[in-house]
Design an enzyme around this catalytic site. Sequence first.
Site, PDB file in Angstrom:
ATOM      1  N   ARG A 230      44.247  41.333  41.037  1.00 46.03           N
ATOM      2  CA  ARG A 230      44.239  42.714  41.517  1.00 46.03           C
ATOM      3  C   ARG A 230      43.934  42.702  43.010  1.00 46.03           C
ATOM      4  NH1 ARG A 230      46.654  43.822  37.695  1.00 46.03           N
ATOM      5  NH2 ARG A 230      46.173  45.324  36.058  1.00 46.03           N
ATOM      6  N   HIS A 278      53.762  42.953  43.246  1.00 44.15           N
ATOM      7  CA  HIS A 278      53.060  43.084  41.956  1.00 44.15           C
ATOM      8  C   HIS A 278      54.045  42.871  40.796  1.00 44.15           C
ATOM      9  CE1 HIS A 278      49.472  45.043  39.698  1.00 44.15           C
ATOM     10  NE2 HIS A 278      50.112  44.214  38.901  1.00 44.15           N
TER      11      HIS A 278
HETATM   12  P1  NDP Z   1      41.071  37.903  30.173  1.00 39.87           P
HETATM   13  O1  NDP Z   1      40.212  39.069  29.908  1.00 39.87           O
HETATM   14  O2  NDP Z   1      41.645  37.161  29.021  1.00 39.87           O
HETATM   15  O3  NDP Z   1      40.246  36.842  31.052  1.00 39.87           O
HETATM   16  C1  NDP Z   1      39.441  37.186  32.124  1.00 39.87           C
HETATM   17  C2  NDP Z   1      38.752  35.929  32.646  1.00 39.87           C
HETATM   18  O4  NDP Z   1      38.059  36.284  33.854  1.00 39.87           O
HETATM   19  C3  NDP Z   1      37.700  35.368  31.678  1.00 39.87           C
HETATM   20  O5  NDP Z   1      37.696  33.960  31.709  1.00 39.87           O
HETATM   21  C4  NDP Z   1      36.389  35.908  32.261  1.00 39.87           C
HETATM   22  O6  NDP Z   1      35.248  35.121  32.011  1.00 39.87           O
HETATM   23  C5  NDP Z   1      36.707  35.857  33.739  1.00 39.87           C
HETATM   24  N1  NDP Z   1      35.806  36.746  34.485  1.00 39.87           N
HETATM   25  C6  NDP Z   1      35.642  38.075  34.356  1.00 39.87           C
HETATM   26  N2  NDP Z   1      34.687  38.532  35.192  1.00 39.87           N
HETATM   27  C7  NDP Z   1      34.237  37.442  35.852  1.00 39.87           C
HETATM   28  C8  NDP Z   1      33.234  37.238  36.836  1.00 39.87           C
HETATM   29  N3  NDP Z   1      32.494  38.253  37.297  1.00 39.87           N
HETATM   30  N4  NDP Z   1      33.029  35.981  37.283  1.00 39.87           N
HETATM   31  C9  NDP Z   1      33.746  34.948  36.802  1.00 39.87           C
HETATM   32  N5  NDP Z   1      34.714  35.066  35.868  1.00 39.87           N
HETATM   33  C10 NDP Z   1      34.947  36.291  35.400  1.00 39.87           C
HETATM   34  O7  NDP Z   1      42.210  38.388  31.169  1.00 39.87           O
HETATM   35  P2  NDP Z   1      43.722  37.881  31.297  1.00 39.87           P
HETATM   36  O8  NDP Z   1      43.703  36.403  31.496  1.00 39.87           O
HETATM   37  O9  NDP Z   1      44.559  38.418  30.215  1.00 39.87           O
HETATM   38  O10 NDP Z   1      44.162  38.643  32.647  1.00 39.87           O
HETATM   39  C11 NDP Z   1      43.456  38.473  33.852  1.00 39.87           C
HETATM   40  C12 NDP Z   1      43.870  39.516  34.872  1.00 39.87           C
HETATM   41  O11 NDP Z   1      45.150  39.223  35.399  1.00 39.87           O
HETATM   42  C13 NDP Z   1      44.016  40.939  34.360  1.00 39.87           C
HETATM   43  O12 NDP Z   1      42.762  41.591  34.256  1.00 39.87           O
HETATM   44  C14 NDP Z   1      44.896  41.582  35.409  1.00 39.87           C
HETATM   45  O13 NDP Z   1      44.111  42.170  36.408  1.00 39.87           O
HETATM   46  C15 NDP Z   1      45.658  40.399  35.989  1.00 39.87           C
HETATM   47  N6  NDP Z   1      47.102  40.508  35.721  1.00 39.87           N
HETATM   48  C16 NDP Z   1      47.966  40.678  36.758  1.00 39.87           C
HETATM   49  C17 NDP Z   1      49.321  40.757  36.546  1.00 39.87           C
HETATM   50  C18 NDP Z   1      50.280  40.856  37.687  1.00 39.87           C
HETATM   51  O14 NDP Z   1      51.447  41.165  37.476  1.00 39.87           O
HETATM   52  N7  NDP Z   1      49.874  40.567  38.903  1.00 39.87           N
HETATM   53  C19 NDP Z   1      49.878  40.738  35.179  1.00 39.87           C
HETATM   54  C20 NDP Z   1      48.879  40.501  34.166  1.00 39.87           C
HETATM   55  C21 NDP Z   1      47.553  40.397  34.424  1.00 39.87           C
HETATM   56  P3  NDP Z   1      34.721  34.857  30.506  1.00 39.87           P
HETATM   57  O15 NDP Z   1      35.672  33.824  29.942  1.00 39.87           O
HETATM   58  O16 NDP Z   1      33.372  34.322  30.710  1.00 39.87           O
HETATM   59  O17 NDP Z   1      34.778  36.183  29.793  1.00 39.87           O
HETATM   60  C1  OXD Z   2      48.915  43.879  34.116  1.00 42.60           C
HETATM   61  C2  OXD Z   2      49.756  43.987  35.324  1.00 42.60           C
HETATM   62  O1  OXD Z   2      47.695  43.966  34.221  1.00 42.60           O
HETATM   63  O2  OXD Z   2      51.004  44.003  35.182  1.00 42.60           O
HETATM   64  O3  OXD Z   2      49.492  43.704  33.023  1.00 42.60           O
HETATM   65  O4  OXD Z   2      49.227  44.029  36.429  1.00 42.60           O
END
Ligand code: NDP
Ligand code: OXD
Length: 315
Positions: A230, A278
């Site tokens: 993000r 994005h």
């Molecule tokens: P998940 O919820 O499966 O994983 C999130 C990970 O981030 C977990 O390992 C979590 O730790 C870690 N995390 C969260 N907060 C912190 C913190 N404060 N410090 C360290 N680690 C942290 O999410 P996804 O993998 O499914 O997706 C990740 C992100 O990717 C989405 O939230 C979205 O914003 C972004 N995204 C962007 C897209 C794009 O087109 N650019 C498309 C899809 C997603 P823990 O394992 O300990 O819970």
């Molecule tokens: C998502 C994205 O979070 O597309 O799925 O950014």
Amino acid sequence: MSAILLAVDGPQAGEWLALLRERARGREVRLWPDHIGNASDIAYACVWLPPHGLLARFPNLKAIINLGAGVDRLLTDAALPAVPIARVAHPDLTMRMTEYVVLHVLMHHRRQRTYDAQQRERVWRVNPQPAASEVAVGIMGLGVIGLAAASAVGRLGFKVAGWSRTPRNSPGLETFHGTAGLDAFLARSEILVCLLPRTPQTEGLLNLALLRKLKRDGAAGGAFLINAARGQLQVEADILAALDEGSLAGATLDVFAEEPLPATSPLWSHPKVTITPHNAGDIAPRAFADNVIAQIERFECGLPLDNVIDRGRGY
Ligand code: NDP
Ligand code: OXD
């Protein structure tokens, strides 16, 4: 039968509508903004970036299905109803995101921006090229997408480590966690890939102080940032400063605090910045529509939705 509201901001609204209607087995699917009908009929809302306040208008809402992975925009809606929120965690989206990470890790590793510049100047010159096994990639976020990306990059031979909030044990992956583990993770990472959710704890994390802690003297020939998470996680002025002072050698940015990225942003023309709009990953409606309806049907039988987010955690 209770109705489904579809509220999608973006070009896929028409495709979602057609697919959900086809699969909904007689259940009504109503489209925001023009065909909501009687608000008290709406029991389920399938949404992507709905306007704040919209979901509070449905007194009988039972669940929200977020048609993307990140729920940050939803969670900043002060009037968000207290119903379960499911998000996308699906192989179609995970694979698209993994492709993006692999593409941009390799782009920096293989110095493709340098060769693009050489091509424009008709320069035939081979630059030194380390092996992937000499280069350290660090993945921030070891969730559904981060773990898949780490595994794909590891299979290419890179030295991969990951950082998460809580401890993660993943065979073959060096892991770090929490604030206490961050500096050591950064100090060994040359190509930093951000796949974290946006939460109050992660906003502004990718700042100059953090970027200066990356490993610059490794085989990659500098430190690189790839942010496909993000835009609010990065401080754009700090990324420019890091590039200009040399603490970053290049950056790939898919996300921005303001989207579309304003035409006046200096990021557009920076020679070391690669910008995408994005589009690192979107769930394909055709891959997920069946799942949406199946989840609603199961929920009505008393079973939980898939991938329900934890509001307290923020993801
Ligand atoms: P998940 O919820 O499966 O994983 C999130 C990970 O981030 C977990 O390992 C979590 O730790 C870690 N995390 C969260 N907060 C912190 C913190 N404060 N410090 C360290 N680690 C942290 O999410 P996804 O993998 O499914 O997706 C990740 C992100 O990717 C989405 O939230 C979205 O914003 C972004 N995204 C962007 C897209 C794009 O087109 N650019 C498309 C899809 C997603 P823990 O394992 O300990 O819970
Ligand atoms: C998502 C994205 O979070 O597309 O799925 O950014």
